[in-house]
Scaffold this active site. Structure first.
Site, PDB file in Angstrom:
ATOM      1  N   ASP A 360      40.332 -80.414  -9.905  1.00 47.92           N
ATOM      2  CA  ASP A 360      39.751 -81.835  -9.946  1.00 47.92           C
ATOM      3  C   ASP A 360      41.459 -81.879  -9.344  1.00 47.92           C
ATOM      4  O   ASP A 360      42.517 -81.369  -9.953  1.00 47.92           O
ATOM      5  CB  ASP A 360      39.967 -82.099 -11.148  1.00 47.92           C
ATOM      6  N   GLU A 396      38.565 -78.378  -5.318  1.00 49.41           N
ATOM      7  CA  GLU A 396      38.090 -79.747  -4.701  1.00 49.41           C
ATOM      8  C   GLU A 396      39.831 -80.098  -4.040  1.00 49.41           C
ATOM      9  O   GLU A 396      40.910 -80.334  -3.993  1.00 49.41           O
ATOM     10  CB  GLU A 396      38.380 -81.438  -5.733  1.00 49.41           C
TER      11      GLU A 396
END
Length: 747
Positions: A360, A396
């Protein structure tokens, strides 16, 4: 528990960090560069009563440590760390606050929000004040765990990592993003007590269904221990997605049927997925923690060594650098903090056998004090690590800080979420992007990833994810509808690139519903027939809806839970997805490990991909620059060089036709060397039609319905080599011509 543990404390060792049981006792080791004293606090089995407080006797290289004989698994503990409370110097020590061990592999209890959790007097709003209240009654606690687990109990359990090889080669991966709780909370085949748990995911009907979709790897939203934000709880909401970590080694107890068996239940889930041949990828959050900014609570890192664990403003260390948008940023430039992240990753691979990670806000981990650096210490550490370099690493590639958007900038060995694929595909099918914009995305975005030997799998293609509209909602809503989140519909992105097909929300209009269903099939087909690694959002395969909510991070209810009571349309869409994944696995040309470029191979006399217009002729530059060009074809030639060896491939040749016009287009089937015609195997206007499969001649016309996708297989491909040998010369047909434009020229 034995009495007089203070007198039994031994020196112990500074490594490994955390609480390590050796069969006779437990070693405790905690890093803090600026502490003056560390106390180990032992609690009763329920974590309610503090039984004893023991000062760790040794301090070696900034590691505080001690060993307690007769202390073993199930022992509940926490820390109190002494030091200066000088927020303006970056130090926030407060021994009145019980702290979680960063290396704890298990937690017990839940956080109960109270002003005592804050190192300062929370009611004043002034973080320079000092609070003397004991936070222990309101804190979850750490627990010593027994790491033993029978991975060899059944055939197939030890498949991950055998001989250093992944369970599924990256070229073959089809990802399935899902939430542990939401996937089974309403599942009729899962016993009530197991719904929403790790155990619920391993019910045979659940695993069989996931396997039947043709996906290879499940990507689980965060399962690291995390905290529910107080402002959400006050509104009757919760941090459903889990992007609020407080323990990087502990699986969250809320997903366990028996909380004291959380780690064992998680390992059992991984083992059962492996038995089915499915990989487990974890979505991990190492960019920030749940402690927030200077006004956040003191739960762990902030009270252990705030100045080491977090990035602070250099000239004002009272305040935090907020590249994550969550209040704080983990300081992976610090050697011990980076080591913690690396140790955590290795722990999940070596001890729980997971197959990879999705990071993330991954750009954060590549940040140094001067900004993003794809040669950062963390990325270098991952690349050389023998454990981590053997698993799947997915970034990401963006964050909220300066220069945070870094799609394509991660080093070789990494894959990246490709939002350019999502945005372009959405735009194309709603009529806002032309052929020239879509072509590179169909080819694994080689314009972004084709360098330094990176492979097409580096592009993680997705059309939807947990964050944003579901596929059904993309075709149903023009605007977000997040009222249930309690933020006056101000949260969530307004850039959804969606199209409601004429009516906002559900409708009884049969024509609009038919168009919406075709649009969903178009999107799914584009995803699963493109080069690169596809990621499917759980529930999209049967058209689940969140009623227009594109930011359902706080909804632990039917908005997020998958509703398995779907109608015939849902069942039909599932069968369509299965057909697409079967094609992807059957035809290697759809998942090549070399980028398609459209360049003419002089040695082999062939192009790997040829772009054609509706007349069946090769596209020219003037057509590529025509923004009105919404219908075109892509011939992927199976005879193209498939590896570094200069020889013709033996794959099938496929023709992909995409028509984003609102009206039907008469498409002339091009003549291609080595074949006798084309056989239609996918038509999104007539999914899985029994009429498909008939061989059509070259130059025959096929009516491509408005907003539809077609896939054809070249018939008679095997006759090519025989015909070539008999004639003694090359066919002068499409894909063997030098004319037309390569992807480089299109760019």
């Amino acid at each position: 528990m034995s009495k007089g543990l203070k007198s039994k404390i031994q020196e112990g060792l500074p490594f490994p960090y955390g609480a390590t049981w050796d069969g006779k006792g437990t070693n405790f080791a905690l890093f803090s560069a600026h502490a003056t004293k560390v106390e180990l606090c032992l609690f009763d089995a329920k974590g309610k009563t503090e039984i004893e407080r023991i000062e760790l006797p040794e301090h070696t290289d900034q590691i505080w440590h001690g060993y307690l004989p007769e202390i073993g698994p199930a022992t509940v503990y926490g820390y109190r760390v002494h030091g200066a409370y000088e927020p303006e110097a970056g130090h926030r020590f407060n021994a009145n606050k019980l702290l979680l061990d960063p290396y704890a592999c298990g937690h017990v209890g839940t956080l109960q929000w109270d002003p005592a959790l804050f190192g300062y007097q929370m009611e004043t709003g002034d973080d320079l004040t000092f609070d003397e209240r004991d936070s222990a009654p309101f804190m979850p606690k750490c627990v010593v765990v027994d790491p033993d687990f029978d991975w060899e109990g059944k055939p197939g359990r030890s498949r991950r990592g055998q001989h250093g090889k992944p369970l599924v080669p990256f070229d073959d991966v089809v990802l399935y993003e899902m939430h542990v709780r939401g996937h089974t909370k309403l599942h009729p085949a899962v016993p009530e007590h197991l719904r929403g748990t790790y155990g619920g995911l391993v019910v045979p009907e659940v695993i069989d269904y996931i396997k039947s979709l043709g996906v290879t790897s499940v990507e689980l939203l965060p399962i690291h221990s995390f905290i529910n934000d107080s402002h959400l709880l006050e509104k009757g909401l919760t941090n459903y997605w889990g992007y609020n970590s407080i323990g990087f080694f502990a699986p969250d107890t809320r997903y366990a049927y028996e909380s004291e068996q959380t780690l064992r239940e998680f390992k059992e889930m991984v083992a059962r997925f492996h038995e089915a041949g499915l990989e487990v990828i974890l979505d991990v959050v190492y960019n920030h923690t749940a402690e927030g900014n200077e006004r956040g609570p003191t739960l762990s890192f902030k009270g252990i060594d705030n100045a080491s664990y977090y990035r602070l403003l250099p000239d004002q260390p009272r305040y935090y650098i907020n590249d994550t948008g969550t209040g704080n940023t983990l300081n992976t430039s610090h050697a011990r903090v980076m080591q913690m992240v690396m140790d955590s990753l290795r722990y999940w691979v070596e001890q729980t056998h997971v197959d990879g990670f999705r990071f993330d806000l991954g750009t954060i981990l590549a940040r140094e004090p001067n900004g993003f650096d794809n040669q950062s210490g963390f990325l270098k550490a991952c690349s050389q690590d023998p454990t981590l370099s053997a698993v799947k690493l997915i970034a990401e590639p963006w964050d909220c800080g300066p220069g945070g958007y870094q799609v394509g900038a991660f080093p070789p060995g990494w894959a990246e979420w490709n939002d350019k694929f999502r945005d372009t595909v959405r735009d194309y099918w709603r009529g806002e992007a032309a052929a020239a914009a879509l072509a590179p995305r169909l080819c694994a975005s080689g314009d972004i990833f084709n360098y330094q030997g990176r492979r097409p799998w580096a592009s993680i293609n997705f059309i939807t994810a947990h964050d944003g509209f579901t596929l059904n909602d993309w075709a149903t809503y023009n605007e977000k509808h997040n009222e249930a989140n309690g933020e006056n519909n101000q949260d969530g992105s307004s850039d959804n690139r969606s199209w409601n097909c004429g009516v906002e929300g559900p409708t009884d209009n049969a024509e609009i519903n038919a168009l919406r269903e075709r649009q969903m099939r178009n999107m799914l087909a584009t995803l699963l027939l493109s080069q690169g690694t596809p990621m499917l959002l759980a529930g999209d395969e049967f058209g689940r809806t969140q009623s227009g909510n594109n930011n359902a991070y706080c909804q632990d209810n039917e908005i997020n839970w998958l509703n398995w009571d779907f109608d015939e349309k849902g069942k039909s869409l599932i069968e369509f997805v299965k057909a697409l994944t079967q094609l992807r696995h059957r035809y290697h040309i759809l998942r090549r490990n070399r980028f398609l470029t459209g360049e003419y191979n002089e040695d082999l006399g062939i192009k790997d991909v040829t772009w054609v217009n509706a007349d069946g002729n090769e596209m020219q530059i003037e057509q590529w620059i025509d923004n009105g060009m919404k219908c075109f074809g892509m011939v992927m030639d199976g005879r193209a060089q498939a590896t570094g060896i200069r020889q013709r491939g033996q794959d099938a040749t496929l023709l992909l036709v995409l028509n984003a016009h609102h009206d039907e287009v008469e498409f002339l089937l091009p003549e291609v060397a080595g074949g006798i015609g084309w056989r239609c195997i996918i038509d999104t206007n007539a999914p899985l039609s029994e009429e498909q499969g008939e061989t059509l001649n070259f130059n025959d016309s096929y009516m491509a319905v408005g907003r539809s996708l077609l896939l054809f297989e070249l018939a008679g491909h095997d006759s090519y080599q025989t015909a070539r040998s008999a004639s003694g010369q090359s066919f002068s047909k499409l894909t063997e011509r030098k004319s037309g434009a390569s992807l480089k020229e299109i760019k």
